[in-house]
Design an enzyme around this catalytic site. Structure first.
Site, PDB file in Angstrom:
ATOM      1  N   LYS A 111       5.866  47.902  36.684  1.00  0.00           N
ATOM      2  CA  LYS A 111       7.206  47.611  36.131  1.00  0.00           C
ATOM      3  C   LYS A 111       7.296  46.173  35.599  1.00  0.00           C
ATOM      4  O   LYS A 111       7.833  45.938  34.525  1.00  0.00           O
ATOM      5  CB  LYS A 111       8.276  47.830  37.220  1.00  0.00           C
ATOM      6  CG  LYS A 111       8.314  49.269  37.742  1.00  0.00           C
ATOM      7  CD  LYS A 111       9.284  49.441  38.883  1.00  0.00           C
ATOM      8  CE  LYS A 111       8.834  48.812  40.189  1.00  0.00           C
ATOM      9  NZ  LYS A 111       7.648  49.435  40.807  1.00  0.00           N
ATOM     10  N   GLY A 112       6.749  45.228  36.389  1.00  0.00           N
ATOM     11  CA  GLY A 112       6.823  43.818  35.990  1.00  0.00           C
ATOM     12  C   GLY A 112       6.203  43.599  34.626  1.00  0.00           C
ATOM     13  O   GLY A 112       6.797  42.965  33.750  1.00  0.00           O
TER      14      GLY A 112
ATOM     15  N   GLN B  11      10.604  49.173  43.498  1.00  0.00           N
ATOM     16  CA  GLN B  11      10.071  50.348  44.191  1.00  0.00           C
ATOM     17  C   GLN B  11       9.938  51.523  43.206  1.00  0.00           C
ATOM     18  O   GLN B  11       9.707  51.281  42.042  1.00  0.00           O
ATOM     19  CB  GLN B  11      10.932  50.734  45.409  1.00  0.00           C
ATOM     20  CG  GLN B  11      10.880  49.722  46.552  1.00  0.00           C
ATOM     21  CD  GLN B  11      11.713  48.482  46.339  1.00  0.00           C
ATOM     22  OE1 GLN B  11      12.888  48.580  46.079  1.00  0.00           O
ATOM     23  NE2 GLN B  11      11.109  47.328  46.455  1.00  0.00           N
TER      24      GLN B  11
ATOM     25  N   ASP C 169       4.876  50.163  42.442  1.00  0.00           N
ATOM     26  CA  ASP C 169       3.697  49.503  41.878  1.00  0.00           C
ATOM     27  C   ASP C 169       3.160  50.172  40.613  1.00  0.00           C
ATOM     28  O   ASP C 169       1.954  50.137  40.346  1.00  0.00           O
ATOM     29  CB  ASP C 169       2.572  49.416  42.944  1.00  0.00           C
ATOM     30  CG  ASP C 169       3.029  48.679  44.181  1.00  0.00           C
ATOM     31  OD1 ASP C 169       3.855  47.770  44.033  1.00  0.00           O
ATOM     32  OD2 ASP C 169       2.555  49.013  45.285  1.00  0.00           O
TER      33      ASP C 169
ATOM     34  N   SER D 296      -0.259  51.770  28.526  1.00  0.00           N
ATOM     35  CA  SER D 296      -0.806  50.475  28.932  1.00  0.00           C
ATOM     36  C   SER D 296      -2.290  50.644  29.247  1.00  0.00           C
ATOM     37  O   SER D 296      -2.679  51.577  29.956  1.00  0.00           O
ATOM     38  CB  SER D 296      -0.040  49.974  30.153  1.00  0.00           C
ATOM     39  OG  SER D 296      -0.609  48.792  30.645  1.00  0.00           O
TER      40      SER D 296
ATOM     41  N   ALA E 153       9.575  44.003  46.862  1.00  0.00           N
ATOM     42  CA  ALA E 153       8.936  44.203  45.565  1.00  0.00           C
ATOM     43  C   ALA E 153       7.890  43.128  45.301  1.00  0.00           C
ATOM     44  O   ALA E 153       7.990  42.008  45.797  1.00  0.00           O
ATOM     45  CB  ALA E 153      10.009  44.141  44.466  1.00  0.00           C
ATOM     46  N   GLY E 154       6.890  43.486  44.530  1.00  0.00           N
ATOM     47  CA  GLY E 154       5.907  42.523  44.032  1.00  0.00           C
ATOM     48  C   GLY E 154       5.577  42.972  42.621  1.00  0.00           C
ATOM     49  O   GLY E 154       4.894  43.979  42.440  1.00  0.00           O
ATOM     50  N   HIS E 155       6.131  42.280  41.631  1.00  0.00           N
ATOM     51  CA  HIS E 155       5.962  42.686  40.235  1.00  0.00           C
ATOM     52  C   HIS E 155       5.027  41.711  39.533  1.00  0.00           C
ATOM     53  O   HIS E 155       5.333  40.520  39.415  1.00  0.00           O
ATOM     54  CB  HIS E 155       7.327  42.737  39.527  1.00  0.00           C
ATOM     55  CG  HIS E 155       8.235  43.805  40.074  1.00  0.00           C
ATOM     56  ND1 HIS E 155       9.475  44.072  39.577  1.00  0.00           N
ATOM     57  CD2 HIS E 155       8.044  44.700  41.076  1.00  0.00           C
ATOM     58  CE1 HIS E 155      10.020  45.080  40.258  1.00  0.00           C
ATOM     59  NE2 HIS E 155       9.172  45.467  41.180  1.00  0.00           N
TER      60      HIS E 155
HETATM   61  P1  GDP Z   1       5.106  46.767  39.904  1.00  0.00           P
HETATM   62  O1  GDP Z   1       5.491  46.524  41.322  1.00  0.00           O
HETATM   63  O2  GDP Z   1       5.567  48.100  39.403  1.00  0.00           O
HETATM   64  O3  GDP Z   1       5.522  45.661  38.963  1.00  0.00           O
HETATM   65  O4  GDP Z   1       3.512  46.825  39.874  1.00  0.00           O
HETATM   66  P2  GDP Z   1       2.500  45.835  40.676  1.00  0.00           P
HETATM   67  O5  GDP Z   1       2.493  44.530  39.994  1.00  0.00           O
HETATM   68  O6  GDP Z   1       2.775  45.857  42.125  1.00  0.00           O
HETATM   69  O7  GDP Z   1       1.140  46.619  40.491  1.00  0.00           O
HETATM   70  C1  GDP Z   1       0.628  46.903  39.233  1.00  0.00           C
HETATM   71  C2  GDP Z   1      -0.772  46.268  39.158  1.00  0.00           C
HETATM   72  O8  GDP Z   1      -1.468  46.829  38.066  1.00  0.00           O
HETATM   73  C3  GDP Z   1      -0.738  44.780  38.873  1.00  0.00           C
HETATM   74  O9  GDP Z   1      -1.848  44.180  39.473  1.00  0.00           O
HETATM   75  C4  GDP Z   1      -0.830  44.710  37.360  1.00  0.00           C
HETATM   76  O10 GDP Z   1      -1.387  43.489  36.899  1.00  0.00           O
HETATM   77  C5  GDP Z   1      -1.772  45.849  37.087  1.00  0.00           C
HETATM   78  N1  GDP Z   1      -1.582  46.549  35.808  1.00  0.00           N
HETATM   79  C6  GDP Z   1      -0.433  46.797  35.126  1.00  0.00           C
HETATM   80  N2  GDP Z   1      -0.691  47.579  34.055  1.00  0.00           N
HETATM   81  C7  GDP Z   1      -1.999  47.808  34.043  1.00  0.00           C
HETATM   82  C8  GDP Z   1      -2.863  48.578  33.198  1.00  0.00           C
HETATM   83  O11 GDP Z   1      -2.460  49.217  32.250  1.00  0.00           O
HETATM   84  N3  GDP Z   1      -4.192  48.600  33.542  1.00  0.00           N
HETATM   85  C9  GDP Z   1      -4.693  47.930  34.613  1.00  0.00           C
HETATM   86  N4  GDP Z   1      -5.988  48.018  34.862  1.00  0.00           N
HETATM   87  N5  GDP Z   1      -3.912  47.210  35.432  1.00  0.00           N
HETATM   88  C10 GDP Z   1      -2.580  47.158  35.148  1.00  0.00           C
HETATM   89  P1  IMO Z   2       7.485  47.413  43.950  1.00  0.00           P
HETATM   90  O1  IMO Z   2       8.830  47.005  43.381  1.00  0.00           O
HETATM   91  C1  IMO Z   2       5.297  49.903  46.762  1.00  0.00           C
HETATM   92  C2  IMO Z   2       7.278  50.740  50.574  1.00  0.00           C
HETATM   93  C3  IMO Z   2       6.650  50.153  51.819  1.00  0.00           C
HETATM   94  C4  IMO Z   2       7.053  51.202  52.855  1.00  0.00           C
HETATM   95  C5  IMO Z   2       8.440  51.609  52.388  1.00  0.00           C
HETATM   96  C6  IMO Z   2       9.578  50.917  53.113  1.00  0.00           C
HETATM   97  O2  IMO Z   2       6.485  46.317  43.913  1.00  0.00           O
HETATM   98  O3  IMO Z   2       7.029  48.677  43.309  1.00  0.00           O
HETATM   99  P2  IMO Z   2      10.580  48.462  53.026  1.00  0.00           P
HETATM  100  O4  IMO Z   2       9.972  47.132  53.282  1.00  0.00           O
HETATM  101  O5  IMO Z   2      11.192  48.611  51.666  1.00  0.00           O
HETATM  102  O6  IMO Z   2      11.557  48.868  54.105  1.00  0.00           O
HETATM  103  O7  IMO Z   2       9.370  49.519  53.135  1.00  0.00           O
HETATM  104  O8  IMO Z   2       8.515  51.305  51.007  1.00  0.00           O
HETATM  105  N1  IMO Z   2       7.585  49.772  49.512  1.00  0.00           N
HETATM  106  C7  IMO Z   2       6.886  49.641  48.381  1.00  0.00           C
HETATM  107  N2  IMO Z   2       5.746  50.252  47.990  1.00  0.00           N
HETATM  108  N3  IMO Z   2       5.919  49.037  45.946  1.00  0.00           N
HETATM  109  C8  IMO Z   2       7.064  48.432  46.320  1.00  0.00           C
HETATM  110  O9  IMO Z   2       7.789  47.644  45.498  1.00  0.00           O
HETATM  111  C9  IMO Z   2       7.575  48.692  47.620  1.00  0.00           C
HETATM  112  N4  IMO Z   2       8.651  48.273  48.323  1.00  0.00           N
HETATM  113  C10 IMO Z   2       8.655  48.940  49.467  1.00  0.00           C
HETATM  114  O10 IMO Z   2       5.265  50.022  51.691  1.00  0.00           O
HETATM  115  O11 IMO Z   2       6.210  52.318  52.723  1.00  0.00           O
HETATM  116 MG    MG Z   3       4.592  46.067  43.163  1.00  0.00          MG
END
Ligand code: GDP
Ligand code: IMO
Ligand code: MG
Length: 424
Positions: free
Chosen positions: A16-17, A221, A13, A409, A39-41
């Protein structure tokens, strides 16, 4: 040409997305190489927000080729939902999305097994995303998996054989479940999958390289969740490190170009497992509130803490990071002081090399304290506007990490991204 790789350096998190979307105009092809719908990007632009799970984050920058590589595990039901919701918002993927025949399928019973194994672990549960990731990769390695290419073979028989094995395990665990609805949806989704380009992706990707196409590989991840190098056993089941791009796409190590390492200006973790710099106090709550630190898909509260340079240096080492990207700097805009962990105190000994296990709850982070910048950075467009204290934080990090921070960012939107030009 080489493949540039973008990787999360913390516990996922990192953002990356967002960054893949920002970098996509500079590439011809965007690929995912490991993980799955765990994943949730998140991407934000033009006032819209999208969360991608299995589909590469390059699909919004028109006309680019997006490839789901062999190292990914795909849940057809979730994939269908994702692709249909993108189609509804005007993004038809059928022309631009390619899927590897060798990627493994997440079966309905994999999801159920994930839940059953977690239940059996009780308090020691990993806190998985419940998407069947572990059981699917387990089947892959134990040579019981079902691959996407199998849908063109005697698929029903292949499916039944795998399902039978899973049901035997579930019965032995005395785990009750209802499969019928999920199974119907799953087979419908398998039919839906057939409208996409299902390819021998390793051949295609290597051909692209020969043709001079530029490729960006999008990690899922983060390095601290890697099955070999993360905080085992509280990890995911794939190699999230840079080497995972080689096995997950079928490219040779000498084809890796730049490695972008992405980290938050602080640190978060979701699920169970050790987190040395976790803050259980008001500061942790403040970071969570300002940073909206809740899971992009599950909505789960993310645990928050200060940046951990011991872990970050380790991630940079195993990934071979060549450029750093710092995310969510704006979240720290309103702090008097910022802390950074530079060592672990383990039973009286100061350790700067990431240890075998961070399970031991006797780890005391050793912090350096820096002045906060107390300035709203969210509208800044250039590094010339950075406050002095923020520049000092960047210099401190670059000095410690020995890799330049190329992108900063300052907000979730595509536009809130500052490319630094002074550092080489
Ligand atoms: P990912 O899994 O690595 O793609 O990241 P996630 O989407 O799960 O979590 C990142 C969160 O931070 C999302 O809600 C983005 O919209 C938000 N985000 C990304 N960059 C920034 C930043 O520079 N500042 C803030 N405040 N939020 C950000
Ligand atoms: P993105 O790509 C944050 C964590 C889970 C758990 C462990 C194992 O959005 O960064 P799994 O379902 O993979 O067997 O869970 O890994 N986990 C993540 N934490 N961001 C993710 O993906 C994750 N994908 C898995 O919370 O601790
Ligand atoms: Mg994520």
């Amino acid at each position: 040409m080489k493949v540039d790789v973008l990787l999360g350096l913390q516990w996922g998190d990192e953002g990356k997305g967002k960054v893949v979307d920002v970098l996509t105009p500079g590439y011809d092809v965007i690929t995912r190489f490991q993980g799955g719908p765990n994943a949730g990007h998140t991407l934000e632009f033009n006032g819209e927000k999208y969360v991608l799970r299995s589909i590469p984050s390059g699909i919004f920058q028109g006309g680019k080729i997006n490839v789901i590589g062999n190292g990914v595990v795909l849940d057809p039901i979730l994939f269908k939902e994702e692709a249909e919701s993108l189609a509804a918002s005007g993004h038809d993927l059928t022309k631009h999305l390619y899927i590897s025949k060798k990627a493994h399928l997440i079966l309905p019973t994999h999801r159920i097994l994930d839940a059953a194994y977690e239940a059996a672990k009780g308090d020691a549960k990993i806190g998985t995303t419940g998407k069947g990731i572990g059981p699917t990769y387990t089947d892959k390695v134990s040579r019981n998996g079902v691959r996407i290419g199998d849908i063109f073979l005697d698929f029903q028989a292949i499916y039944n054989k795998a399902k039978e094995k899973h049901e035997n395990i579930l019965h032995s665990l005395n785990y009750s479940y209802d499969l019928s609805e999920l199974e119907t949806k799953w087979f419908e989704a398998i039919e839906y999958l057939k409208r996409f380009n299902i390819i021998d992706s390793e051949h295609v990707i290597n051909r692209y390289l020969k043709e001079g196409k530029s490729i960006l590989a999008e990690g899922a991840q983060g390095t601290m969740l890697d099955v070999d190098f993360g905080s085992y056993p509280f990890v995911t089941s794939s190699n999230t490190v840079c080497a995972g791009a080689c096995t997950g796409l079928g490219i040779a190590p000498n084809k890796i170009g730049d490695v972008y390492g992405i980290f938050k200006a602080y640190c978060t973790r979701v699920g169970s497992g050790p987190f040395p710099t976790e803050l259980h106090d008001e500061t942790g709550k403040k970071i969570r509130a300002i940073g909206h630190e809740y899971g992009a898909v599950t909505g789960r509260e993310r645990r928050c803490g200060w940046i951990d340079l011991v872990a970050l240096k380790y991630a940079i080492m195993v990934d071979g990071v060549t450029q750093l990207i710092m995310m969510k700097s704006d979240v720290l805009d309103d702090f008097e002081t910022i802390k950074a962990c530079v060592a672990y105190n383990i039973k009286g000994q100061e350790v700067t090399e990431f240890p075998y296990s961070i399970e031991d709850n006797k780890i005391e982070p050793v912090y350096v304290e820096l002045p906060g910048w107390k300035t709203d950075m969210t509208k800044m467009k250039s590094e010339d506007e950075f406050p002095e204290e923020f520049n000092a934080y960047l210099s401190f990090l670059e000095n410690e990490l020995e890799v330049p921070i190329k992108i900063v960012s300052v907000g979730p939107d595509r536009e809130q991204t500052i490319i630094r030009y002074t550092k080489e």
